[in-house]
Scaffold this motif. Structure first.
Motif, PDB file in Angstrom:
ATOM      1  N   LEU A 185       5.383   3.346  -7.583  1.00  0.00           N
ATOM      2  CA  LEU A 185       6.477   2.164  -8.474  1.00  0.00           C
ATOM      3  C   LEU A 185       5.530   2.241  -9.690  1.00  0.00           C
ATOM      4  CD1 LEU A 185       8.439   0.038  -9.068  1.00  0.00           C
ATOM      5  CD2 LEU A 185       6.051  -1.844  -7.960  1.00  0.00           C
ATOM      6  N   ALA A 186       4.383   2.228  -9.172  1.00  0.00           N
ATOM      7  CA  ALA A 186       3.772   2.106 -10.437  1.00  0.00           C
ATOM      8  C   ALA A 186       3.053   3.224 -11.450  1.00  0.00           C
ATOM      9  CB  ALA A 186       2.026   1.207 -10.139  1.00  0.00           C
ATOM     10  N   ALA A 187       2.875   3.204 -13.016  1.00  0.00           N
ATOM     11  CA  ALA A 187       2.442   4.394 -13.520  1.00  0.00           C
ATOM     12  C   ALA A 187       0.655   4.697 -13.081  1.00  0.00           C
ATOM     13  CB  ALA A 187       2.541   4.233 -14.729  1.00  0.00           C
ATOM     14  N   ASN A 221      -3.735  -4.923  -6.184  1.00  0.00           N
ATOM     15  CA  ASN A 221      -3.969  -4.939  -5.194  1.00  0.00           C
ATOM     16  C   ASN A 221      -3.420  -5.473  -4.276  1.00  0.00           C
ATOM     17  OD1 ASN A 221      -5.460  -6.631  -3.337  1.00  0.00           O
ATOM     18  ND2 ASN A 221      -6.338  -7.886  -3.975  1.00  0.00           N
ATOM     19  N   PRO A 222      -2.661  -4.553  -3.486  1.00  0.00           N
ATOM     20  CA  PRO A 222      -1.598  -4.971  -2.757  1.00  0.00           C
ATOM     21  C   PRO A 222      -2.007  -5.938  -1.861  1.00  0.00           C
ATOM     22  CG  PRO A 222      -3.344  -2.308  -2.049  1.00  0.00           C
ATOM     23  CD  PRO A 222      -4.021  -3.308  -3.052  1.00  0.00           C
ATOM     24  N   GLY A 223      -3.097  -6.383  -1.218  1.00  0.00           N
ATOM     25  CA  GLY A 223      -3.316  -7.539  -0.856  1.00  0.00           C
ATOM     26  C   GLY A 223      -3.439  -9.016  -1.240  1.00  0.00           C
ATOM     27  N   GLY A 224      -2.330  -8.537  -2.753  1.00  0.00           N
ATOM     28  CA  GLY A 224      -2.065  -9.996  -3.934  1.00  0.00           C
ATOM     29  C   GLY A 224      -2.996 -10.425  -3.834  1.00  0.00           C
ATOM     30  N   GLN A 282       1.034  -1.384   0.080  1.00  0.00           N
ATOM     31  CA  GLN A 282      -0.206   0.007   0.674  1.00  0.00           C
ATOM     32  C   GLN A 282       0.875   1.211   0.108  1.00  0.00           C
ATOM     33  OE1 GLN A 282      -2.250  -0.633   4.305  1.00  0.00           O
ATOM     34  NE2 GLN A 282      -4.501  -1.630   2.054  1.00  0.00           N
ATOM     35  N   GLY A 283       1.853   1.304   0.811  1.00  0.00           N
ATOM     36  CA  GLY A 283       2.730   2.791   0.939  1.00  0.00           C
ATOM     37  C   GLY A 283       3.598   2.492  -0.601  1.00  0.00           C
ATOM     38  N   PHE A 284       4.296   1.055  -0.945  1.00  0.00           N
ATOM     39  CA  PHE A 284       5.009   1.654  -2.136  1.00  0.00           C
ATOM     40  C   PHE A 284       4.479   1.326  -3.633  1.00  0.00           C
ATOM     41  CE2 PHE A 284       9.313  -0.693  -3.807  1.00  0.00           C
ATOM     42  CZ  PHE A 284       9.949  -0.438  -2.940  1.00  0.00           C
TER      43      PHE A 284
END
Length: 236
Positions: free
Chosen positions: A190-192, A200-203, A184-186
């Motif tokens: 990183l992403a456009a 989905n940061p939760g995978g 969520q923080g990273f």
């Protein structure tokens, strides 16, 4: 496989798990074969029937861990077409395995800390995998244009391996929360912007769960792992 061979295989795997638990608790230098055999409730002689010495036993734990982690990482790498989501999914998969699978966790620690010559093979294969995923994301225009991959790769390697080891023995949910918070923080850095909302940061839960479960049963191709190691050597 005959009954005697099945029994020998079960005995060897029990000793391997016992060794991983002792190495995980004591470290390689302090672990003793007597402690490992006692933990497995077997004689030291029985241990020596399967393994020549402590180094042989540690090497076997490392090889088993590499196989488990490599098989697990391959599944989201191959099945998720979005490279940044694949990266997130692999990290969740490795985190889950390292938090509760003592063989994977102990083997990774031995691979990085064990005082012997050579590179740490799984870490460097993981480094190469990350490089490929970020290169693929860059080609697709899903990375932020100002991104410098190498510092990011170092951060992701440290997070995925370190967090999984630190949360050892925790529940799967606790590990998932830790990695979700990291992404969520990273991910915003990183992403456009045009793909960020779709990540989905939760995978991808079903994919991660399948990868974790299947990692012990799918065939392990050592040559593919060696290819990744060779690629990693060219990147570092």
């Amino acid at each position: 496989m005959g009954h005697q061979q099945e029994r020998a295989t079960r005995t060897r795997r029990l000793m391997l798990k016992s060794a991983a638990e002792v190495f995980d608790r004591e470290g390689y230098a302090s672990a003793r074969l007597a402690d490992i055999s006692a933990h497995a409730r077997m004689s030291t002689g029985a241990l020596h029937f399967h393994f020549a010495n402590k180094e042989d036993l540690a090497r076997t734990v490392v090889n088993e861990a590499r196989g488990i982690l490599w098989r697990a990482a391959r599944i989201p790498y191959e099945k998720n077409g979005e490279p940044l989501q694949a990266l997130v999914d692999i990290s969740h998969t490795l985190g889950q395995l390292l938090s509760w699978d003592v063989v994977a966790r102990s083997g990774l620690r031995l691979d990085t800390e064990w005082p012997r010559g050579g590179r740490q093979q799984f870490i460097h294969a993981w480094h190469a995998c990350l490089q490929r995923l970020l290169d693929r994301a860059d080609e697709r225009g899903t990375l932020r244009p100002e991104i410098q991959p190498q510092p990011l790769i170092c951060a992701i390697v440290a997070a995925t391996t370190g967090m999984g080891v630190l949360i050892k023995g925790g529940t799967g949910e606790r590990t998932r929360m830790g990695f979700t918070g990291f992404w969520q923080g990273f991910l915003p850095g990183l992403a456009a912007s045009n793909v960020l909302d779709g990540l989905n940061p939760g995978g991808t839960t079903d994919l991660v769960d399948y990868a974790v479960t299947a990692s012990r049963y799918l065939p392990y191709d050592p040559e593919e792992a060696a290819d990744a190691e060779r690629a990693a050597k060219g990147l570092l």
